[in-house]
Design an enzyme around this catalytic site. Sequence first.
Site, PDB file in Angstrom:
ATOM      1  N   GLU A 296      39.367  33.043  32.062  1.00 37.21           N
ATOM      2  CA  GLU A 296      39.654  34.342  32.667  1.00 37.21           C
ATOM      3  C   GLU A 296      38.471  34.783  33.517  1.00 37.21           C
ATOM      4  O   GLU A 296      37.392  34.188  33.470  1.00 37.21           O
ATOM      5  CB  GLU A 296      39.985  35.386  31.590  1.00 37.21           C
ATOM      6  CG  GLU A 296      41.308  35.110  30.881  1.00 37.21           C
ATOM      7  CD  GLU A 296      41.730  36.224  29.956  1.00 37.21           C
ATOM      8  OE1 GLU A 296      41.014  37.239  29.849  1.00 37.21           O
ATOM      9  OE2 GLU A 296      42.800  36.101  29.328  1.00 37.21           O
TER      10      GLU A 296
ATOM     11  N   HIS B 239      42.750  47.594  35.480  1.00 32.47           N
ATOM     12  CA  HIS B 239      43.225  46.217  35.586  1.00 32.47           C
ATOM     13  C   HIS B 239      43.840  46.030  36.970  1.00 32.47           C
ATOM     14  O   HIS B 239      44.649  46.847  37.403  1.00 32.47           O
ATOM     15  CB  HIS B 239      44.255  45.906  34.510  1.00 32.47           C
ATOM     16  CG  HIS B 239      44.400  44.453  34.231  1.00 32.47           C
ATOM     17  ND1 HIS B 239      44.980  43.580  35.134  1.00 32.47           N
ATOM     18  CD2 HIS B 239      44.036  43.694  33.158  1.00 32.47           C
ATOM     19  CE1 HIS B 239      44.965  42.358  34.623  1.00 32.47           C
ATOM     20  NE2 HIS B 239      44.403  42.398  33.438  1.00 32.47           N
TER      21      HIS B 239
ATOM     22  N   ARG C 256      36.715  42.442  36.890  1.00 37.88           N
ATOM     23  CA  ARG C 256      37.866  43.300  37.145  1.00 37.88           C
ATOM     24  C   ARG C 256      37.573  44.498  38.037  1.00 37.88           C
ATOM     25  O   ARG C 256      38.426  44.914  38.819  1.00 37.88           O
ATOM     26  CB  ARG C 256      38.441  43.792  35.814  1.00 37.88           C
ATOM     27  CG  ARG C 256      39.176  42.712  35.060  1.00 37.88           C
ATOM     28  CD  ARG C 256      39.693  43.205  33.729  1.00 37.88           C
ATOM     29  NE  ARG C 256      40.397  42.137  33.029  1.00 37.88           N
ATOM     30  CZ  ARG C 256      40.846  42.238  31.779  1.00 37.88           C
ATOM     31  NH1 ARG C 256      40.651  43.357  31.107  1.00 37.88           N
ATOM     32  NH2 ARG C 256      41.468  41.224  31.223  1.00 37.88           N
TER      33      ARG C 256
ATOM     34  N   HIS D 173      43.241  50.659  32.386  1.00 37.18           N
ATOM     35  CA  HIS D 173      43.468  49.628  31.365  1.00 37.18           C
ATOM     36  C   HIS D 173      42.611  49.791  30.107  1.00 37.18           C
ATOM     37  O   HIS D 173      43.128  49.699  29.002  1.00 37.18           O
ATOM     38  CB  HIS D 173      43.208  48.261  31.982  1.00 37.18           C
ATOM     39  CG  HIS D 173      43.512  47.099  31.086  1.00 37.18           C
ATOM     40  ND1 HIS D 173      44.759  46.891  30.529  1.00 37.18           N
ATOM     41  CD2 HIS D 173      42.736  46.061  30.647  1.00 37.18           C
ATOM     42  CE1 HIS D 173      44.748  45.797  29.795  1.00 37.18           C
ATOM     43  NE2 HIS D 173      43.533  45.282  29.841  1.00 37.18           N
TER      44      HIS D 173
ATOM     45  N   ARG E  26      34.020  45.854  31.106  1.00 33.66           N
ATOM     46  CA  ARG E  26      34.304  44.894  30.036  1.00 33.66           C
ATOM     47  C   ARG E  26      34.640  43.511  30.578  1.00 33.66           C
ATOM     48  O   ARG E  26      35.447  43.366  31.487  1.00 33.66           O
ATOM     49  CB  ARG E  26      35.476  45.397  29.188  1.00 33.66           C
ATOM     50  CG  ARG E  26      35.916  44.425  28.093  1.00 33.66           C
ATOM     51  CD  ARG E  26      37.009  45.021  27.238  1.00 33.66           C
ATOM     52  NE  ARG E  26      38.259  45.184  27.953  1.00 33.66           N
ATOM     53  CZ  ARG E  26      39.205  44.244  28.065  1.00 33.66           C
ATOM     54  NH1 ARG E  26      38.992  43.040  27.539  1.00 33.66           N
ATOM     55  NH2 ARG E  26      40.330  44.487  28.696  1.00 33.66           N
TER      56      ARG E  26
END
Length: 536
Positions: free
Chosen positions: A114, A234, A280, A341, A376
């Site tokens: 990811e 997100h 992100r 998100h 994060r």
Amino acid sequence: MKVPDFDFVVLGSGIAGLTFALQAAALGRVLVLCKVNFSETNTAYAQGGIAAVLDPTDSFEQHVQDTLEAGAGLCDEAAVRQLVQEAPAAIRWLQGMAVGFDENESGEMALGLEGGHSHHRIVHVKDHTGRSIQQALEEAVRRHPNISVQEHQMGIELLTDTSNTGTFCYGVQVLDLHTQEVRSIRAQAVVLATGGSGQVYQYTTNPGIATGDGLAMAARAGAEIQNMEFFQFHPTALYQPNGEVFLISEALRGAGAELVLPDGSRFMHLYHPLGSLAPRDIVARAVLTEMQRHHSPCLYLDVRHLPAGKVRENFPSIYHKCTTIGIDVEKQLIPIVPAAHYQCGGVKTDLQGRTSIERLYAIGEVACTGVHGANRLASNSLLEGVVFAHSAAEHVAGLLQEQLETVPDLATEKNCVGVLWPGMRAEIARNRAKLQELLWEQAGIVRSVKGLTSCQSKIDALQRKVKGIAYMTGIQQEVQELQNLLTVADLITKAALARRESVGGHFVMETAHEGQQSRYKSILVDAPESGIQALF
């Protein structure tokens, strides 16, 4: 001294709350309070997976550095190292709880990739990892004789008092959403595992229960709150004109999906060397910028180049959702937009989950352990829930050896619930929608000092208005949730105004460097009628 009703009361039934309950149940009686039903949690909606160093070519140090880089240097390194080093044990514990993670053809645990990760290290269960974990932990909790579960119970206020050493928590006041009765529950320790507060924004991947209840209760009780300016958006929520938000997991990009413009061309390489797998905050701003630049209501994910059947086999939930709205992912682009998100800040804790209020713990998304910093890293959140729930459970063992401070007698409680007539209910809904739109426009993906200042003024006015409504209606779920959201909004806006520099998920136009300003200048954060709102 009054005898506690339970040794430990846990508010929330997601991965953090249930992990703590299962660990602490070996020590004493545990009560888990659920706002709605047992299974409705943020955890159940998590698709991607859990990050852990399990490949011999990977290392703890690389996972640490990836986390620190994603957090823009504002992480607590000690917390990050604890998270990373205990990750493999956390995965083994979940396997012991009957979570069946995917395996590769060799029978080894399959490891996905990811954004922001330098190695394949994401363990998963297809694209419904959270739901599989939720189900496994629920089964274990239901079987445990020392754990009681009460559904449809909403926390209203923490019960606190002061001693020679400071403020301590001895219980919680709750509203039974079925009977509308208010009661107080005593405990040796109270654990907040209430998740995030995504419902403060107009567009969010969070379920309806994510109204920041635990965070707001802790703030009202005087607990220290940290890093609320850092809210993660997100970049890939499924775009649907009806306004419904469905998450498209970052793991899909890890498997090779690419972000593209309406004409099918790729663009993320213009913003970051990692392209579609950049952190992100960068991807979300890039998507928003290109939507504005191209006057498009959405951008797209392209999976057409992936092997036939790969999305259907490895991402069945996403494939099914797209199919139900008429998108054949093997032939068509998937429309996406950004959405709120994850709350990176929260109730400040130490490495054992302790807050600034004695006997009050916070774990999971409601907590700010320092792991996430300004942004994060993908798939660190479910991991954080397990690791710090274990740490908190280890620490509370010592509480049972200590005598709880003498606390005030609880007076016989009256039903504090008044009447909520239809006109008032509609007024509450309008004010909630107004708040969500306000935060999305002026304290969202791209911010300005002018917009934040205006936002704060409007929040103050809404708080005064809703306080009057609460006085007339008494304790009502809708009113309480709106008050909690206003508390969260106030915390976000004040923290954002206090931090003027742009960093991580907090992007302020006036303090962004010249290159960033020119790239994002087309986003009009101060004009709701022509700004981000117009993109949806």
